[in-house]
Scaffold this motif. Structure first.
Motif, mmCIF file in Angstrom:
data_model
loop_
_atom_site.group_PDB
_atom_site.id
_atom_site.type_symbol
_atom_site.label_atom_id
_atom_site.label_comp_id
_atom_site.label_asym_id
_atom_site.label_seq_id
_atom_site.Cartn_x
_atom_site.Cartn_y
_atom_site.Cartn_z
ATOM 1 N N LEU A 258 38.039 40.447 59.517
ATOM 2 C CA LEU A 258 37.143 41.185 59.464
ATOM 3 C C LEU A 258 35.995 39.406 58.681
ATOM 4 C CD1 LEU A 258 37.504 44.690 57.530
ATOM 5 C CD2 LEU A 258 37.576 43.475 60.083
ATOM 6 N N GLY A 259 36.267 39.341 58.129
ATOM 7 C CA GLY A 259 36.282 38.162 57.249
ATOM 8 C C GLY A 259 36.890 36.825 56.450
ATOM 9 N N LYS A 260 36.349 35.428 55.357
ATOM 10 C CA LYS A 260 36.765 35.147 55.056
ATOM 11 C C LYS A 260 36.772 35.621 53.447
ATOM 12 C CE LYS A 260 37.618 31.962 58.575
ATOM 13 N NZ LYS A 260 37.638 30.221 59.336
ATOM 14 N N VAL A 261 37.532 35.035 52.685
ATOM 15 C CA VAL A 261 36.752 34.267 50.706
ATOM 16 C C VAL A 261 37.241 33.520 50.049
ATOM 17 C CG1 VAL A 261 36.147 37.382 50.976
ATOM 18 C CG2 VAL A 261 38.774 36.175 50.314
ATOM 19 N N THR A 262 36.924 33.876 49.316
ATOM 20 C CA THR A 262 37.281 31.957 48.268
ATOM 21 C C THR A 262 37.842 32.284 46.925
ATOM 22 O OG1 THR A 262 36.361 30.341 49.366
ATOM 23 C CG2 THR A 262 37.397 29.884 47.410
ATOM 24 N N VAL A 263 38.852 32.682 45.879
ATOM 25 C CA VAL A 263 38.854 32.935 44.788
ATOM 26 C C VAL A 263 38.246 32.153 44.198
ATOM 27 C CG1 VAL A 263 41.039 33.170 43.382
ATOM 28 C CG2 VAL A 263 41.551 33.863 45.876
ATOM 29 N N THR A 264 37.276 33.026 43.044
ATOM 30 C CA THR A 264 36.937 32.143 41.795
ATOM 31 C C THR A 264 37.576 32.143 40.996
ATOM 32 O OG1 THR A 264 36.314 34.299 40.701
ATOM 33 C CG2 THR A 264 34.969 33.607 42.731
ATOM 34 N N ASP A 265 37.211 31.126 39.233
ATOM 35 C CA ASP A 265 37.744 31.016 38.093
ATOM 36 C C ASP A 265 37.410 32.081 37.202
ATOM 37 O OD1 ASP A 265 34.813 31.696 37.952
ATOM 38 O OD2 ASP A 265 34.469 29.670 36.597
ATOM 39 N N THR B 197 46.800 40.294 37.222
ATOM 40 C CA THR B 197 46.964 41.918 37.653
ATOM 41 C C THR B 197 45.235 41.795 39.134
ATOM 42 O OG1 THR B 197 46.276 43.423 35.928
ATOM 43 C CG2 THR B 197 48.554 42.339 36.022
ATOM 44 N N GLU B 198 44.492 40.808 38.795
ATOM 45 C CA GLU B 198 43.594 41.295 39.511
ATOM 46 C C GLU B 198 42.752 39.931 38.941
ATOM 47 O OE1 GLU B 198 40.668 44.696 38.268
ATOM 48 O OE2 GLU B 198 39.885 43.448 36.281
ATOM 49 N N ALA B 199 41.365 40.340 40.539
ATOM 50 C CA ALA B 199 40.974 38.200 40.530
ATOM 51 C C ALA B 199 39.499 38.472 41.405
ATOM 52 C CB ALA B 199 41.713 37.099 41.248
ATOM 53 N N VAL B 200 38.807 37.444 40.875
ATOM 54 C CA VAL B 200 37.312 37.340 42.394
ATOM 55 C C VAL B 200 37.156 37.129 43.244
ATOM 56 C CG1 VAL B 200 34.705 37.800 41.708
ATOM 57 C CG2 VAL B 200 35.988 38.700 40.197
ATOM 58 N N ALA B 201 36.669 37.102 43.882
ATOM 59 C CA ALA B 201 37.146 36.019 45.366
ATOM 60 C C ALA B 201 34.762 36.066 45.834
ATOM 61 C CB ALA B 201 37.737 36.616 46.340
ATOM 62 N N ASP B 202 35.143 35.153 46.076
ATOM 63 C CA ASP B 202 33.438 34.978 47.022
ATOM 64 C C ASP B 202 33.972 35.206 48.471
ATOM 65 O OD1 ASP B 202 32.089 34.282 44.656
ATOM 66 O OD2 ASP B 202 32.058 32.470 44.318
ATOM 67 N N LEU B 203 32.527 36.324 48.522
ATOM 68 C CA LEU B 203 32.931 36.247 50.533
ATOM 69 C C LEU B 203 31.970 34.995 50.547
ATOM 70 C CD1 LEU B 203 31.481 40.191 50.100
ATOM 71 C CD2 LEU B 203 33.353 39.490 50.287
ATOM 72 N N ASP B 204 32.665 35.199 52.357
ATOM 73 C CA ASP B 204 31.687 34.088 52.970
ATOM 74 C C ASP B 204 31.111 34.577 53.902
ATOM 75 O OD1 ASP B 204 30.825 32.112 54.916
ATOM 76 O OD2 ASP B 204 33.415 31.326 55.352
ATOM 77 N N GLU C 22 26.566 43.064 47.158
ATOM 78 C CA GLU C 22 24.640 42.851 46.814
ATOM 79 C C GLU C 22 24.840 41.304 45.602
ATOM 80 O OE1 GLU C 22 26.016 45.566 46.590
ATOM 81 O OE2 GLU C 22 24.901 47.345 47.476
ATOM 82 N N GLN C 23 26.033 41.429 45.405
ATOM 83 C CA GLN C 23 26.621 40.140 44.502
ATOM 84 C C GLN C 23 27.405 38.874 45.403
ATOM 85 O OE1 GLN C 23 24.891 39.455 41.644
ATOM 86 N NE2 GLN C 23 23.926 41.282 41.696
ATOM 87 N N GLY C 24 28.088 39.567 46.338
ATOM 88 C CA GLY C 24 28.083 38.584 47.195
ATOM 89 C C GLY C 24 29.893 38.470 46.848
ATOM 90 N N PHE C 25 30.653 40.021 46.407
ATOM 91 C CA PHE C 25 32.382 39.399 45.582
ATOM 92 C C PHE C 25 32.896 40.548 46.251
ATOM 93 C CE2 PHE C 25 30.173 40.337 41.870
ATOM 94 C CZ PHE C 25 30.958 41.095 40.650
ATOM 95 N N ILE C 26 34.023 40.037 45.869
ATOM 96 C CA ILE C 26 35.116 40.893 46.148
ATOM 97 C C ILE C 26 35.736 41.345 44.840
ATOM 98 C CG2 ILE C 26 35.007 41.556 48.559
ATOM 99 C CD1 ILE C 26 37.991 40.604 49.223
ATOM 100 N N ILE C 27 36.538 42.495 44.716
ATOM 101 C CA ILE C 27 37.525 41.880 43.034
ATOM 102 C C ILE C 27 39.594 42.810 43.822
ATOM 103 C CG2 ILE C 27 38.962 43.813 41.152
ATOM 104 C CD1 ILE C 27 35.939 43.658 40.400
ATOM 105 N N ILE C 28 40.166 41.627 43.765
ATOM 106 C CA ILE C 28 41.087 41.978 44.787
ATOM 107 C C ILE C 28 42.206 42.459 43.444
ATOM 108 C CG2 ILE C 28 41.020 41.150 46.200
ATOM 109 C CD1 ILE C 28 42.456 38.333 45.096
#
Length: 208
Positions: A167-174, A179-186, A138-144
């Protein structure tokens, strides 16, 4: 002279007021940005504490098949031998068949698959960089599950892999931690009907 002094004083006052208003506007923008970042971090914490139902991986169910006893007067057909079922597959003690769990395992056992394209083989051979922990569609991101300690940095682009498919592409945000990060979904790169799940892997973009 008095008019000149008055004009100079009035100009100085206007400059001071203008500078104060500009400074106050900058402070208000900074406050709004901090408030937005706090709300986003709070949403991340809530999603991590209680993942969405659709992001849970269903447990596989084992289907059992019961062979009815042969009817009296009929001759039961002989059971196919393991080597007839899958050439090159290893067998367990007692004649049980060990079915490979992946294409790579099958090829390591000498079983020819002949089903993968060159691109699929490249995707399958790529080393995973991280895995998805939580999907917040819903917010358009994932946690890795990897961060700055593993070399993850803002702006890096990755592809999401499941088996030999992208399955798709993502871009890491700020929002990158140790040990974890947030990436926006394309969303444009995600095929219709495909749902990302925890456990899907991130790989470096594969050359086409």
């Amino acid at each position: 002279m008095r008019l000149t002094h008055f004009a100079q004083a009035l100009t100085l006052i206007l400059l001071c007021v203008t500078g104060y208003l500009a400074w106050e506007g900058q402070q208000e923008i900074k406050g709004l940005k901090k408030e937005r970042d706090f709300e986003r971090q709070q949403r991340l914490a809530e999603q991590t504490a209680s993942p969405a139902q659709e992001s849970l991986i269903p447990l596989p169910t084992a289907a059992t098949s019961i062979t009815p006893p042969p009817t009296p007067g009929t001759i039961a057909s002989p059971e196919p031998r393991p080597e007839e079922l899958m050439a090159g597959a290893s067998t367990l003690p007692g004649g049980g068949l060990t079915v490979p769990k992946s294409v790579m395992e099958a090829e390591a056992q000498g079983i020819s698959t002949n089903t993968l394209t060159p691109l699929q083989k490249m995707v399958l051979a790529a080393q995973p960089v991280a895995k998805i922990k939580t999907v917040v569609r819903e917010q358009g991101f994932i946690i890795i599950d990897a961060g700055s300690a593993q070399g993850i940095a803002k702006g890096q682009k990755y592809e999401i892999r499941r088996a030999n498919a992208v399955l798709g592409k993502v871009t890491v945000t700020d929002s990158v931690e140790a040990t974890e990060a947030v990436a926006d979904l394309d969303f444009a790169s995600i095929p219709s009907g495909v749902t990302l799940e925890p456990g899907d892997e991130l790989i470096a973009p594969v050359a086409r």
